[in-house]
Enzyme design. Structure first.
Site, PDB file in Angstrom:
ATOM      1  N   CYS A  89       0.806  -1.224   0.000  1.00  0.00           N
ATOM      2  CA  CYS A  89       0.000   0.000   0.000  1.00  0.00           C
ATOM      3  C   CYS A  89       0.839   1.275   0.000  1.00  0.00           C
ATOM      4  CB  CYS A  89      -0.940   0.014   1.206  1.00  0.00           C
ATOM      5  SG  CYS A  89      -2.160  -1.308   1.183  1.00  0.00           S
ATOM      6  N   HIS A 339      -9.133   3.817  -1.506  1.00  0.00           N
ATOM      7  CA  HIS A 339      -7.757   3.353  -1.350  1.00  0.00           C
ATOM      8  C   HIS A 339      -7.299   2.609  -2.609  1.00  0.00           C
ATOM      9  CE1 HIS A 339      -4.109   1.873   0.210  1.00  0.00           C
ATOM     10  NE2 HIS A 339      -4.539   0.945   1.052  1.00  0.00           N
ATOM     11  N   CYS A 369       0.373   2.049   6.650  1.00  0.00           N
ATOM     12  CA  CYS A 369       0.647   0.633   6.924  1.00  0.00           C
ATOM     13  C   CYS A 369       0.751  -0.092   5.596  1.00  0.00           C
ATOM     14  CB  CYS A 369      -0.457   0.028   7.788  1.00  0.00           C
ATOM     15  SG  CYS A 369      -2.134   0.264   7.180  1.00  0.00           S
TER      16      CYS A 369
END
Length: 384
Positions: A89, A339, A369
């Site tokens: 990510c 996201h 994260c």
């Protein structure tokens, strides 16, 4: 040491799953922001030393080095190379780090860094299971060395988010209230035009599609949990999205040569590994180390962007770091805005930059994260 400057930054709107970008090729999505930066900068694109893009699940139309494909689709000269990276990510945040490191080392002068992700076409874990001979949904299944170190325990982002909620004592209601505020603030920011300067509309999509003005605690309470007997639901989790985002990173020489006006400089960049089982906890120690390294305190930072992978992640970060919630994700994040995995790091940095400019703040800190139990931290300093 030479400085690395952000001279421009732009993103597409974030499209919802099966939304406005559902039929868009990832290369065209990623090319749009590249083309926009070159047109706005009014410089010879042959001066770009590299295009560094983050992207996960690089299969199908996202395979074959999508950074290079996007650069060519954008019309950049064939002499401009491209490279695709995967730090889960945090991939496009890491892309900015690599670009800044190239500039600071003196080996590059002008690098375009960002990311692209088409989750409508390639949902999370797509590349994990593609051709997987073990029939598993993780890449380490069957590794004797991995299992010798970590056993055969379940390792998922959902389990980690649940563990964090339990460890820090966050209830489902706590997380739903956080998620509701995320949507409310994102809707307000959109209506107030706070995102207008950072967004370049594309294919008829002008605004982020994720924020829901009609959501409520009552609606959230009706959802089933993601894990049996758990606290997480889809409402307190980040949204599946499609988007691209990019920043133009320049050296002092490039700034002078091309007549750029720097908007910010990279003050600090780092990455830290943590527990790969409780894999979402890494932003806490990573932020603590970044602040200690720079000598800055929480009070020195004007704005924070912490990726809203799950509500429990940001709530735990706030509790552990002691940051002001009113300075954190002020226009909200992945729960409401979405996201788009490989593009999210750049999206957060672009939003952080524009909000520093809007409010007159000096320092902004971003962390996320990442799969494998990692977290990048970037501190940017607004110029002007």
């Amino acid at each position: 040491m030479p400085e690395a400057y952000i001279v421009d930054a732009v993103r597409t709107p974030v499209g919802r799953r099966k939304g406005g970008f559902a039929e868009t090729h990832p290369a065209d999505l990623g090319a749009h922001v590249i083309r926009t930066l070159v047109e706005r900068g009014d410089f010879d694109p042959a001066a770009i030393d590299d295009v560094i893009y983050g992207c996960l699940d690089t299969i199908g139309s996202q395979a074959g080095d999508i950074a290079r494909t996007c650069a060519l689709a954008a019309g950049l000269p064939e002499t401009v190379p491209g490279v695709t990276i995967d730090r889960q990510c945090g991939s496009s945040q890491q892309a900015v780090h690599f670009a800044a490191q190239a500039v600071m080392s003196g080996t590059s002068d002008l690098v375009l860094a960002g990311g692209v992700q088409k989750m409508t076409q390639f949902p999370i874990l797509s590349s994990f299971i593609a051709g997987e001979p073990y029939g598993a949904t993780d890449p380490w299944s069957g590794s004797k060395n991995w299992e010798g170190r970590y056993g055969s325990q379940e390792i998922t982002q959902f389990r980690s988010a649940e563990t964090i909620a339990e460890t820090f004592g966050f209830t489902r209601a706590d997380m739903e209230e956080f998620a509701l505020r995320s949507h409310q603030r994102a809707v307000s920011a959109r209506e107030e035009g706070r995102f207008d300067r950072e967004i370049s509309p594309f294919e008829g999509v002008k605004h982020d599609e994720g924020p829901r003005a009609d959501t409520s605690l009552a609606k959230m309470a009706e959802l089933k949990t993601l894990v049996p007997d758990g606290r997480l639901t889809a409402a307190v989790s980040s949204q599946i999205s499609d988007a691209s985002a990019a920043l133009l990173i320049a050296s002092g020489d490039a700034v002078r040569t091309h007549g750029f006006t720097p908007r910010a400089r990279i003050h600090h960049l780092s990455v830290l590994g943590s527990d790969p089982v409780n894999l979402l906890i890494a932003p806490l120690p990573a932020t603590q180390r970044a602040l200690a390294t720079t000598g800055l305190s929480v009070d020195d930072i004007d704005l924070f962007e912490v990726n809203e992978a799950f509500a429990s992640v940001v709530l735990a970060w706030l509790k552990e770091i002691g940051a002001d919630p009113e300075k954190t994700n002020v226009n909200r994040g992945a729960i409401s805005l979405g996201h788009p995995l490989g593009a999210s790091g750049a999206r957060l940095m672009i939003t952080l930059l524009h909000e520093l400019e809007r409010t007159g703040g000096r320092f902004g800190l971003q962390t996320m994260c990442e799969g494998g139990g990692q977290a990048n931290v970037t501190i940017i300093e607004r110029i002007g």
